[in-house]
Scaffold this motif. Sequence first.
Motif, PDB file in Angstrom:
ATOM      1  N   GLU A   1      42.430  28.978  38.479  1.00  0.00           N
ATOM      2  CA  GLU A   1      41.814  27.658  38.584  1.00  0.00           C
ATOM      3  C   GLU A   1      42.319  26.765  37.464  1.00  0.00           C
ATOM      4  O   GLU A   1      42.847  27.242  36.454  1.00  0.00           O
ATOM      5  CB  GLU A   1      40.279  27.735  38.543  1.00  0.00           C
ATOM      6  CG  GLU A   1      39.703  28.111  37.201  1.00  0.00           C
ATOM      7  CD  GLU A   1      38.184  27.971  37.135  1.00  0.00           C
ATOM      8  OE1 GLU A   1      37.599  27.234  37.970  1.00  0.00           O
ATOM      9  OE2 GLU A   1      37.585  28.578  36.236  1.00  0.00           O
TER      10      GLU A   1
ATOM     11  N   LYS B   1      46.486  19.033  43.429  1.00  0.00           N
ATOM     12  CA  LYS B   1      46.191  19.308  44.832  1.00  0.00           C
ATOM     13  C   LYS B   1      47.448  19.222  45.699  1.00  0.00           C
ATOM     14  O   LYS B   1      47.584  19.942  46.690  1.00  0.00           O
ATOM     15  CB  LYS B   1      45.116  18.351  45.345  1.00  0.00           C
ATOM     16  CG  LYS B   1      43.715  18.669  44.850  1.00  0.00           C
ATOM     17  CD  LYS B   1      43.308  20.060  45.283  1.00  0.00           C
ATOM     18  CE  LYS B   1      41.920  20.421  44.829  1.00  0.00           C
ATOM     19  NZ  LYS B   1      41.556  21.817  45.199  1.00  0.00           N
TER      20      LYS B   1
ATOM     21  N   GLN C   1      48.074  25.517  44.956  1.00  0.00           N
ATOM     22  CA  GLN C   1      46.927  25.991  45.727  1.00  0.00           C
ATOM     23  C   GLN C   1      45.881  26.590  44.778  1.00  0.00           C
ATOM     24  O   GLN C   1      45.553  27.778  44.844  1.00  0.00           O
ATOM     25  CB  GLN C   1      47.384  27.043  46.758  1.00  0.00           C
ATOM     26  CG  GLN C   1      48.404  26.532  47.747  1.00  0.00           C
ATOM     27  CD  GLN C   1      47.847  25.410  48.613  1.00  0.00           C
ATOM     28  OE1 GLN C   1      46.731  25.498  49.116  1.00  0.00           O
ATOM     29  NE2 GLN C   1      48.631  24.352  48.784  1.00  0.00           N
TER      30      GLN C   1
ATOM     31  N   PRO D   1      41.979  25.971  42.841  1.00  0.00           N
ATOM     32  CA  PRO D   1      40.754  25.166  42.756  1.00  0.00           C
ATOM     33  C   PRO D   1      40.710  24.398  41.445  1.00  0.00           C
ATOM     34  O   PRO D   1      41.214  24.858  40.418  1.00  0.00           O
ATOM     35  CB  PRO D   1      39.628  26.210  42.832  1.00  0.00           C
ATOM     36  CG  PRO D   1      40.261  27.490  42.422  1.00  0.00           C
ATOM     37  CD  PRO D   1      41.697  27.414  42.836  1.00  0.00           C
TER      38      PRO D   1
ATOM     39  N   ARG E   1      38.235  22.368  38.683  1.00  0.00           N
ATOM     40  CA  ARG E   1      36.857  22.211  38.200  1.00  0.00           C
ATOM     41  C   ARG E   1      36.816  21.117  37.147  1.00  0.00           C
ATOM     42  O   ARG E   1      37.707  20.994  36.314  1.00  0.00           O
ATOM     43  CB  ARG E   1      36.351  23.535  37.620  1.00  0.00           C
ATOM     44  CG  ARG E   1      35.013  23.425  36.884  1.00  0.00           C
ATOM     45  CD  ARG E   1      34.287  24.760  36.793  1.00  0.00           C
ATOM     46  NE  ARG E   1      35.074  25.837  36.266  1.00  0.00           N
ATOM     47  CZ  ARG E   1      34.995  26.334  35.005  1.00  0.00           C
ATOM     48  NH1 ARG E   1      34.164  25.764  34.139  1.00  0.00           N
ATOM     49  NH2 ARG E   1      35.729  27.354  34.629  1.00  0.00           N
TER      50      ARG E   1
ATOM     51  N   ASP F   1      36.943  20.606  43.197  1.00  0.00           N
ATOM     52  CA  ASP F   1      36.216  21.598  43.992  1.00  0.00           C
ATOM     53  C   ASP F   1      34.854  21.946  43.389  1.00  0.00           C
ATOM     54  O   ASP F   1      33.925  22.274  44.117  1.00  0.00           O
ATOM     55  CB  ASP F   1      37.054  22.873  44.116  1.00  0.00           C
ATOM     56  CG  ASP F   1      38.404  22.606  44.764  1.00  0.00           C
ATOM     57  OD1 ASP F   1      38.434  22.377  45.984  1.00  0.00           O
ATOM     58  OD2 ASP F   1      39.419  22.600  44.040  1.00  0.00           O
ATOM     59  N   THR F   2      34.768  21.894  42.063  1.00  0.00           N
ATOM     60  CA  THR F   2      33.516  22.209  41.372  1.00  0.00           C
ATOM     61  C   THR F   2      33.284  21.214  40.254  1.00  0.00           C
ATOM     62  O   THR F   2      34.203  20.900  39.492  1.00  0.00           O
ATOM     63  CB  THR F   2      33.539  23.634  40.772  1.00  0.00           C
ATOM     64  OG1 THR F   2      33.726  24.592  41.817  1.00  0.00           O
ATOM     65  CG2 THR F   2      32.239  23.944  40.033  1.00  0.00           C
TER      66      THR F   2
ATOM     67  N   HIS G   1      31.038  22.236  45.248  1.00  0.00           N
ATOM     68  CA  HIS G   1      30.165  23.029  44.372  1.00  0.00           C
ATOM     69  C   HIS G   1      29.728  22.189  43.178  1.00  0.00           C
ATOM     70  O   HIS G   1      30.567  21.663  42.444  1.00  0.00           O
ATOM     71  CB  HIS G   1      30.889  24.284  43.880  1.00  0.00           C
ATOM     72  CG  HIS G   1      31.481  25.111  44.968  1.00  0.00           C
ATOM     73  ND1 HIS G   1      30.708  25.842  45.855  1.00  0.00           N
ATOM     74  CD2 HIS G   1      32.770  25.310  45.341  1.00  0.00           C
ATOM     75  CE1 HIS G   1      31.492  26.458  46.714  1.00  0.00           C
ATOM     76  NE2 HIS G   1      32.750  26.155  46.431  1.00  0.00           N
TER      77      HIS G   1
END
Length: 218
Positions: A70, A94, A98, A100, A102, A126-127, A169
């Motif tokens: 991440e 992005k 690939q 995530p 945060r 994503d978070t 999230h």
Amino acid sequence: MHKAQTILYRVKTGLYVNLTNKCPCACTFCIRNHADHVYTETDSLWLEHEPGFAELQSALLAEDMSRYTEVVFCGYGEPTEALGTLLQTARFLKEHYQLPVRLNTNGLADLIHGKPVAPLLAGLVDTVSISLNTSDPDRYLQTVRPRFGAQAYPAMLQFARRCTAYVPHVVMTTVSTTIPEDDEQRCAALCKELGLTYRIREYSPAPADGKEAADAAQ
């Protein structure tokens, strides 16, 4: 204060992005009060200058991104203070990796920029992990010491609610030992009411222990 240009640093399997040293808060428990870095293996996180997107892009392209699970916007400042660079960098991530993404934040972006920021995160983050710190607005003022005064706490909660519509999230956090257990229970109930995840971060006043210092810095 020792300064360096540490804009990327590794925490376990995460790549952390240090965008800025600006912050609208002066938390009594902030690790910046005790050290210039949060990991014994990293250089100072006090920046020589605030990086622009071109500098960040170059640094990311030089990284072996296959080492990470991440990317986290979190450093020695509030990432949304450098909102334009944050959004450009998240979009680049992005488009090319690939992984995530945060964002660790104090949740005061709307006050910093005078507009709702959550919609800008859609598809890029994503978070979102937001520093709740306490369920008590008065305690929040005493320990977080935001420059926005009493409007900060409700604005932070509103930001969290808005994020649920744009980010998959949303997490709210407090720091262990900084509030009593009954306050932690009220924070958990508040997060449950809002439909958010609640997490208690471990606290270390110095970077002697990598894990504790990492959690203290979100």
